[in-house]
Design an enzyme around this catalytic site. Structure first.
Site, PDB file in Angstrom:
ATOM      1  N   HIS A  17       0.839  -1.206   0.000  1.00 18.56           N
ATOM      2  CA  HIS A  17       0.000   0.000   0.000  1.00 18.56           C
ATOM      3  C   HIS A  17       0.875   1.258   0.000  1.00 18.56           C
ATOM      4  O   HIS A  17       0.575   2.233  -0.697  1.00 18.56           O
ATOM      5  CB  HIS A  17      -0.889   0.034   1.256  1.00 18.56           C
ATOM      6  CG  HIS A  17      -1.920  -1.054   1.331  1.00 18.56           C
ATOM      7  ND1 HIS A  17      -2.141  -1.796   2.463  1.00 18.56           N
ATOM      8  CD2 HIS A  17      -2.802  -1.516   0.403  1.00 18.56           C
ATOM      9  CE1 HIS A  17      -3.119  -2.665   2.245  1.00 18.56           C
ATOM     10  NE2 HIS A  17      -3.530  -2.525   0.997  1.00 18.56           N
ATOM     11  N   ARG A  92      -1.936  -6.407  -8.183  1.00 20.39           N
ATOM     12  CA  ARG A  92      -0.813  -7.329  -7.952  1.00 20.39           C
ATOM     13  C   ARG A  92      -0.750  -8.362  -9.067  1.00 20.39           C
ATOM     14  O   ARG A  92       0.071  -8.281  -9.954  1.00 20.39           O
ATOM     15  CB  ARG A  92      -0.957  -8.014  -6.587  1.00 20.39           C
ATOM     16  CG  ARG A  92      -0.658  -7.081  -5.418  1.00 20.39           C
ATOM     17  CD  ARG A  92      -1.212  -7.617  -4.146  1.00 20.39           C
ATOM     18  NE  ARG A  92      -2.624  -7.882  -4.287  1.00 20.39           N
ATOM     19  CZ  ARG A  92      -3.429  -8.279  -3.302  1.00 20.39           C
ATOM     20  NH1 ARG A  92      -2.936  -8.494  -2.118  1.00 20.39           N
ATOM     21  NH2 ARG A  92      -4.699  -8.468  -3.508  1.00 20.39           N
ATOM     22  N   SER A 130      -2.973  -7.739   2.990  1.00 18.04           N
ATOM     23  CA  SER A 130      -3.309  -7.540   4.407  1.00 18.04           C
ATOM     24  C   SER A 130      -3.694  -8.871   5.040  1.00 18.04           C
ATOM     25  O   SER A 130      -3.360  -9.136   6.195  1.00 18.04           O
ATOM     26  CB  SER A 130      -4.475  -6.551   4.537  1.00 18.04           C
ATOM     27  OG  SER A 130      -4.095  -5.283   4.082  1.00 18.04           O
TER      28      SER A 130
END
Ligand code: PNS
Length: 162
Positions: A17, A92, A130
């Site tokens: 991030h 990604r 995450s």
């Protein structure tokens, strides 16, 4: 003035991030990194905790032009509220594409004046998420290098709690 919103769950913020945020801050005059305040996703960290951790990381990493915030409801409504014409998302792998493609189509339908700008993750962050941080941290694994150094201990301590 070019303003963008970088929205997300950020549960918690990762180095991936931060990488995207840096690129956005280079391109735009002002970046709102904004945490979705939505209990339906059952985040591990509260909205306040996530906002505070992002504030600490942004200050420590000295990323300019960034405002840290949270939002409720529709993202495009929030973007209009803060005067943003652009949304930022990171990509990604190809697996992200389908979800992002759908979100882009819906957001365009809701607000044709708002465009989404995508940044490809650096190869060293292409595996990072995450949820991976949460899983590793919950088993007491090493999250060094996966999250910003300035908030690493807070995240590790919180995730290690039973
Ligand atoms: O980090 P995430 O969980 O992938 O972020 C998803 C987010 C917050 C960008 C998305 O869930 C969102 O924009 N939620 C707000 C509700 C909304 O605007 N929905 C319509 C478009 S899908």
């Amino acid at each position: 003035m070019k303003i963008c919103v970088y929205p997300g769950s950020f549960d918690p913020l990762t180095q991936g991030h931060v990488d995207v945020l840096r690129h956005a801050a280079e391109l735009f005059d002002k970046v709102y990194i904004s945490v979705l305040n939505n209990g339906a996703k059952h985040p591990v960290f509260t909205t306040e905790e996530r906002v505070e951790m992002i504030r600490i990381a942004v200050a420590a990493e000295k990323i300019p032009n960034v405002r840290v915030d949270s939002f409720n409801g529709l993202l495009v409504d929030y973007a209009h509220c803060v005067g943003a014409g652009y949304l930022i998302r990171g990509l990604r792998a190809i697996t992200d594409f389908e979800y992002e493609f759908q979100m882009d189509a819906l957001n365009r339908r809701l607000a044709s004046d708002i465009q989404t700008v995508y940044f490809m993750a650096s190869p060293e962050h292409s595996f990072l998420s995450s949820s991976a941080v949460r899983e590793i941290g919950s088993f007491g694994g090493d999250i060094n290098g996966l999250v910003p150094e300035s908030i690493k201990n807070t995240i590790a301590e919180r995730l290690a709690k039973p």
